[in-house]
Design a protein around this motif. Structure first.
Motif, short mmCIF file in Angstrom:
data_model
loop_
_atom_site.label_atom_id
_atom_site.label_comp_id
_atom_site.label_asym_id
_atom_site.label_seq_id
_atom_site.Cartn_x
_atom_site.Cartn_y
_atom_site.Cartn_z
N GLU A 161 44.02 64.74 12.92
CA GLU A 161 45.32 64.87 13.57
C GLU A 161 46.37 63.96 12.95
OE1 GLU A 161 43.96 66.28 18.06
OE2 GLU A 161 44.72 64.25 17.76
N GLU A 162 45.93 62.84 12.42
CA GLU A 162 46.86 61.91 11.79
C GLU A 162 47.07 62.21 10.31
OE1 GLU A 162 48.51 59.91 13.59
OE2 GLU A 162 47.35 60.16 15.43
N PRO A 311 52.46 69.87 6.95
CA PRO A 311 53.91 69.88 6.93
C PRO A 311 54.44 68.44 7.04
CG PRO A 311 53.04 71.45 8.52
CD PRO A 311 51.90 70.60 8.07
N ALA A 312 55.58 68.22 6.43
CA ALA A 312 56.13 66.85 6.39
C ALA A 312 56.93 66.55 7.65
CB ALA A 312 56.99 66.68 5.15
N SER A 313 56.42 66.90 8.81
CA SER A 313 57.13 66.66 10.06
C SER A 313 56.87 65.27 10.61
CB SER A 313 56.71 67.70 11.11
OG SER A 313 55.35 67.53 11.43
N GLY A 314 55.78 64.66 10.18
CA GLY A 314 55.42 63.35 10.69
C GLY A 314 54.69 63.40 12.01
N GLU A 315 54.64 64.58 12.65
CA GLU A 315 53.95 64.70 13.93
C GLU A 315 52.48 64.98 13.71
OE1 GLU A 315 55.67 67.73 16.32
OE2 GLU A 315 57.27 66.44 17.10
N PRO A 316 51.62 64.46 14.61
CA PRO A 316 50.20 64.83 14.55
C PRO A 316 50.05 66.33 14.73
CG PRO A 316 50.56 62.99 16.06
CD PRO A 316 51.91 63.53 15.71
N ARG A 317 49.04 66.89 14.06
CA ARG A 317 48.80 68.32 14.09
C ARG A 317 47.40 68.62 14.59
NH1 ARG A 317 53.52 71.09 13.04
NH2 ARG A 317 52.24 72.84 12.36
N PRO A 318 47.16 69.81 15.13
CA PRO A 318 45.80 70.16 15.55
C PRO A 318 44.82 70.06 14.37
CG PRO A 318 47.36 71.74 16.43
CD PRO A 318 48.13 70.88 15.46
N PRO A 319 43.63 69.54 14.61
CA PRO A 319 42.63 69.46 13.54
C PRO A 319 42.04 70.83 13.26
CG PRO A 319 41.71 68.63 15.60
CD PRO A 319 43.15 68.99 15.88
N LEU A 320 42.16 71.31 12.05
CA LEU A 320 41.69 72.64 11.71
C LEU A 320 40.18 72.74 11.91
CD1 LEU A 320 43.64 73.57 8.44
CD2 LEU A 320 44.21 74.09 10.83
N GLY A 321 39.75 73.89 12.41
CA GLY A 321 38.33 74.14 12.60
C GLY A 321 37.75 73.59 13.88
#
Length: 451
Positions: A161-162, A311-321
């Motif tokens: 996520e990070e 993406p360069a949003s800086g926000e944590p993202r869902p972990p794929l898979g």
């Protein structure tokens, strides 16, 4: 937690009376009693206090006085609930390290607490507790002489996520290697492989991600052939593998795997499943859907979005898979809440497209796909009515991509193939095997497959 100091004898008597009295105790009364007794008998009462604090943290409000605690329940008061969970962690830490059950008790207390820290946006503190959970797992593994398993997946998901996907992939790879000798189990290895594939893909490690995916397909094929697993899961796996091959530009191999997928879909369309299975197939589908749809999250610049990376949003993202229920609460909530803004963006682009002579634009099709994937993940995670709630989005996506293909043939054909693959997998999850095969055949033709 401070368990030192003197305790008033009247308080001890009152606490014991509450616990020994006949009739139903409220969670608040139980916690209050264990708080007192944990100071005079920590070995016996600290573990009970930890569990009672967990129970109280789940108490819903019933109005003042009715549940034995003032005001609303703790589930409606996040800060107060977190204070209980932090107290539970402190109590678990105060248990004598020589106690056999201490490690498991502390691990559970940390797990409860880290979820609420994430839910409140205190991600650094939540990740620190996950690190402590992993340390407990490492210590237990060292004591038992076995591989580390406890805490690995939570820590890896937090890293992913990070954006620290390479670190997550290394940890998950070690766990996969340790789990392979035990075989598929009850689907445990398949979920673990999906997490590893997602981390490898997000880290840009194409060869390893594809090799792991091939291993997943081989395992699902063997399970289906031996009637130990659904043919549908084999179909989802082989479709997902073909799509990842295509994403990484392995066109020749992707075409071969799509041929294998058509054979599995043809079997399902002809004979259906060999037996009845429980409903986890839809969860398997949405994890693969979010994995294959991840590259639509990044706008294309002169072509398809590059695979891997964030993406360069800086926000944590869902972990794929990773299954959505195992995403951190704040990431999951932000992912689902984004559907409103996405719908507005798609509708605004649709209004402009209606006035333009060249129909839908690529950005409208891309954003609609993002909306569709997120809506499908949300619907499946909450209800078995996922098909009824999201079917219109898959159909809208195909219609939009057909419009794009009519006006921009090369760009539109690729987009149309993607959304047809999405709808094929959706129909497969909904048990509509004939239409799923039809969509897959059309998508394969757009990608240049013979036959």
């Amino acid at each position: 937690m401070d368990i030192t100091g003197t305790v008033d004898q009247d308080d001890i008597t009152r606490a014991r009376t509450i616990l020994l009295a006949s009739g139903r105790r409220t969670p608040y009364e139980e916690v209050d009693a264990y708080r007192v007794l944990a100071r005079v008998g920590p070995a016996a009462y600290l573990p009970r206090l930890v569990r009672a604090l967990h129970d109280l943290s789940y108490e819903r409000g019933h109005g003042s006085g009715r549940c034995g605690c003032p005001g609303s329940g703790y589930r409606e008061r996040p800060a107060a609930r977190l204070a209980l969970l932090e107290e539970a962690v402190a109590a678990a830490r105060a248990v004598d390290p020589a106690e056999p059950g201490r490690a498991q008790l502390l691990h559970q207390a940390l797990d409860f607490c880290q979820r609420d820290l994430y839910a409140m946006g205190r991600r650094a503190e939540g990740l620190a507790l996950r690190a402590e959970m992993l340390a407990i797992g490492r210590a237990q593994a060292a004591a038992d002489g076995g591989p580390v398993s406890q805490g690995v997946r939570e820590w890896a998901a937090g890293l992913s996520e990070e954006g620290r996907c390479a670190e997550a992939a290394e940890l998950l790879g070690e766990l996969v290697a340790a789990s392979l000798p035990d075989g598929p189990g009850e689907g445990t290895l398949a979920w673990l492989l999906l997490e590893w594939i997602g981390a490898l893909h997000d880290a840009g490690r194409a060869d390893e991600a594809l090799a792991a995916f091939e291993g997943l397909v081989t395992m699902e094929a063997a399970e289906a052939a031996a009637d130990r697993g659904p043919v549908v899961c084999h179909a989802h796996a082989v479709i997902g593998y073909a799509r990842m091959l295509d994403t990484w530009g392995r066109d020749e191999r992707a075409a071969t795997v799509r041929k294998e997928a058509r054979a599995v879909l043809t079997e399902l369309a002809t004979t259906g499943e060999r037996r009845s299975w429980s409903g986890y197939q839809a969860s398997f589908w949405v994890v693969l859907l979010s994995l294959s749809g991840a590259d639509s999250e990044r706008p294309a610049s002169g072509g398809r979005p590059a695979p891997g990376g964030r993406p360069a949003s800086g926000e944590p993202r869902p972990p794929l898979g990773v299954q959505p229920r195992n995403w951190s609460p704040d990431v999951r909530q932000r992912y689902f809440d984004s559907r409103t803004a996405l719908r507005e963006e798609v509708d605004a682009l649709a209004a402009r497209a209606a006035e333009a002579p060249d129909g839908p634009c690529a950005e409208q099709v891309r954003l609609h796909r993002v909306l569709t994937v997120r809506s499908a993940v949300h619907a499946e995670s909450l209800t078995h009515l996922f098909a009824e709630r999201t079917r219109h989005l898959f159909d809208e996506g195909v219609d939009l991509a057909r419009g794009l293909a009519r006006h921009r043939s090369a760009e539109g054909a690729r987009a149309l193939a993607d959304v047809l693959m999405d709808r094929s997998a959706f129909r497969l999850a909904a048990g509509e095997f004939g239409p799923a095969l039809d969509d897959f055949r059309e998508a394969s033709g757009l990608l240049g497959d013979a036959g």
